[in-house]
Write an enzyme that holds these catalytic residues in place. Structure first.
Site, PDB file in Angstrom:
ATOM      1  N   ASP A   1       0.830  -1.200   0.000  1.00  0.00           N
ATOM      2  CA  ASP A   1       0.000   0.000   0.000  1.00  0.00           C
ATOM      3  C   ASP A   1       0.863   1.249   0.000  1.00  0.00           C
ATOM      4  OD1 ASP A   1      -0.031   1.272   3.075  1.00  0.00           O
ATOM      5  OD2 ASP A   1       0.410  -0.877   3.004  1.00  0.00           O
ATOM      6  N   SER A   2       0.398   2.272  -0.721  1.00  0.00           N
ATOM      7  CA  SER A   2       1.050   3.579  -0.741  1.00  0.00           C
ATOM      8  C   SER A   2       2.516   3.434  -1.149  1.00  0.00           C
ATOM      9  CB  SER A   2       0.886   4.255   0.621  1.00  0.00           C
ATOM     10  OG  SER A   2       1.183   5.622   0.559  1.00  0.00           O
ATOM     11  N   ALA A   3       3.454   3.764  -0.260  1.00  0.00           N
ATOM     12  CA  ALA A   3       4.872   3.539  -0.575  1.00  0.00           C
ATOM     13  C   ALA A   3       5.132   2.063  -0.842  1.00  0.00           C
ATOM     14  CB  ALA A   3       5.744   4.037   0.573  1.00  0.00           C
TER      15      ALA A   3
END
Length: 362
Positions: free
Chosen positions: A201-203
């Site tokens: 997720d995200s990074a």
């Protein structure tokens, strides 16, 4: 001195021109928008709004103090907040700490899960925060719905380490997972992986997509399928939603709002400095790489988060390259909302879609 100033001005002009050209060349990937999810009726709308309001209040309480802190203190506080936010949540899985060839990690194994099915999970946190501990609600659920053993890794974080150190740890852990399960090395257990999955997720979504390209290009076993939740795909931060959704992104606004007034090409220069690497290199900006020949991919994003268009552009470019990629957008939910299962109705809905996706590609 005059020569030096002239060189700097020329460099800034070239950077600005490069930024403008890149922005225009990628805008064709802003459409189509992907499959959208909204509450089904008035009752669902009301339930969703109440749940989001309660969660946003909790998030603002946790992240609000960060905005006034000096940068170094903010990073430490963000790490503590992410690790403690779900500390009171119950999970059913067994947690097994391991050393994945030098990368700290933990196996998360739901009751009855098939440990020959392996799932690498790469957490988010802006490359500067996060750990497997803060993601156990999600990794517990992923283990259950995919009938697999999830290896959640604690990769090295910035700014103590470089962005490439994050990438290296993901590669190391992936190779290790292919040869080791919760019971130990496969050479001893004769339990080689029958299925392999990757998600982040995200990074961690960024690191997931970078890992997929690396596995393709380096003769590693490809995952059966991969999942990216609200991923960063362009580390130059040029997608339209970076600015367009700044005020509606309750989670990322504290980190991003200081950049709102900065010209785009300057953000690119800052991104290069922060990453310790050229921001246009696909090893940190997977959107800018070759997206052909990748495993089936599902990308989830919120319509009101700043990273929405990072996911949209990646999926549309991947589809153009022939990769089986799907984008699903949810209305009015926070960044990486599936981690808030079971508090948000949309988290359960998203995980149902994830469940179906992985079942189709097992």
């Amino acid at each position: 001195m005059i020569i030096l100033v002239g060189a700097i001005l020329v460099g800034l002009v070239l950077a600005l021109l490069a930024f403008m050209f890149t922005r225009d060349s990628l805008s064709k990937y802003d459409l189509p928008e992907g499959r959208r999810f909204s509450p089904a009726d008035a009752t669902a709308v009301a339930a969703s709004a109440a749940a989001v309001k309660a969660l946003n209040k909790r998030l603002r309480g946790a992240s609000g103090p960060l905005e006034k802190m000096p940068w170094k203190q903010r990073i430490l506080a963000m790490r503590e907040t992410m690790d403690s936010f779900f500390s009171n949540s119950d999970i059913a899985s067994q947690i097994i700490p391991v050393d994945a060839a030098g990368v700290p990690a933990e196996w998360v194994v739901a009751p009855g899960a098939d440990s020959s099915r392996r799932f690498l999970y790469i957490h988010g946190g802006a490359f500067m925060a996060g750990s497997p501990k803060g993601y156990r609600v999600l990794t517990d659920k992923l283990s259950a719905i995919t009938n697999s053993a999830v290896l959640a890794i604690d990769y090295r974080l910035m700014p103590e380490n470089t962005r490439l150190a994050c990438v290296e740890d993901c590669r190391t852990a992936y190779d290790w997972m292919l040869e080791n399960g919760p019971q130990g090395p496969d050479a001893d257990t004769l339990e080689f992986p029958t299925a392999v999955f990757v998600a982040g997720d995200s990074a961690g979504g960024n690191l997931t997509l970078v890992l997929l390209a690396w596995a393709r290009d380096n003769q590693r076993r490809a995952p059966n399928a991969a999942l990216a939740l609200s991923p960063v795909t362009d580390s130059r931060y040029t997608s339209p939603s970076i600015r367009g959704n700044l005020n509606s992104d309750v989670i990322l606004k504290p980190l991003a709002k200081r950049l709102a007034w900065v010209p785009g090409f300057m953000i690119g220069l800052a991104a290069r400095f922060m990453a310790g690497h050229r921001a246009s290199d696909p090893v940190v900006s997977p959107l800018l790489g070759d997206l052909a020949g990748l495993p089936p991919l599902l990308v989830l994003a919120s319509d009101c988060e700043i990273l929405r268009d990072d996911g949209r552009r990646y999926v549309n470019k991947a589809v153009e390259a022939g990769t089986d990629a799907t984008l699903m957008l949810w209305d009015n939910v926070p960044h990486v909302w599936p981690i808030f299962y079971p508090d948000l109705p949309e988290a359960a809905e998203a995980l149902e879609q994830v469940d179906g996706f992985f079942k189709r590609h097992s």
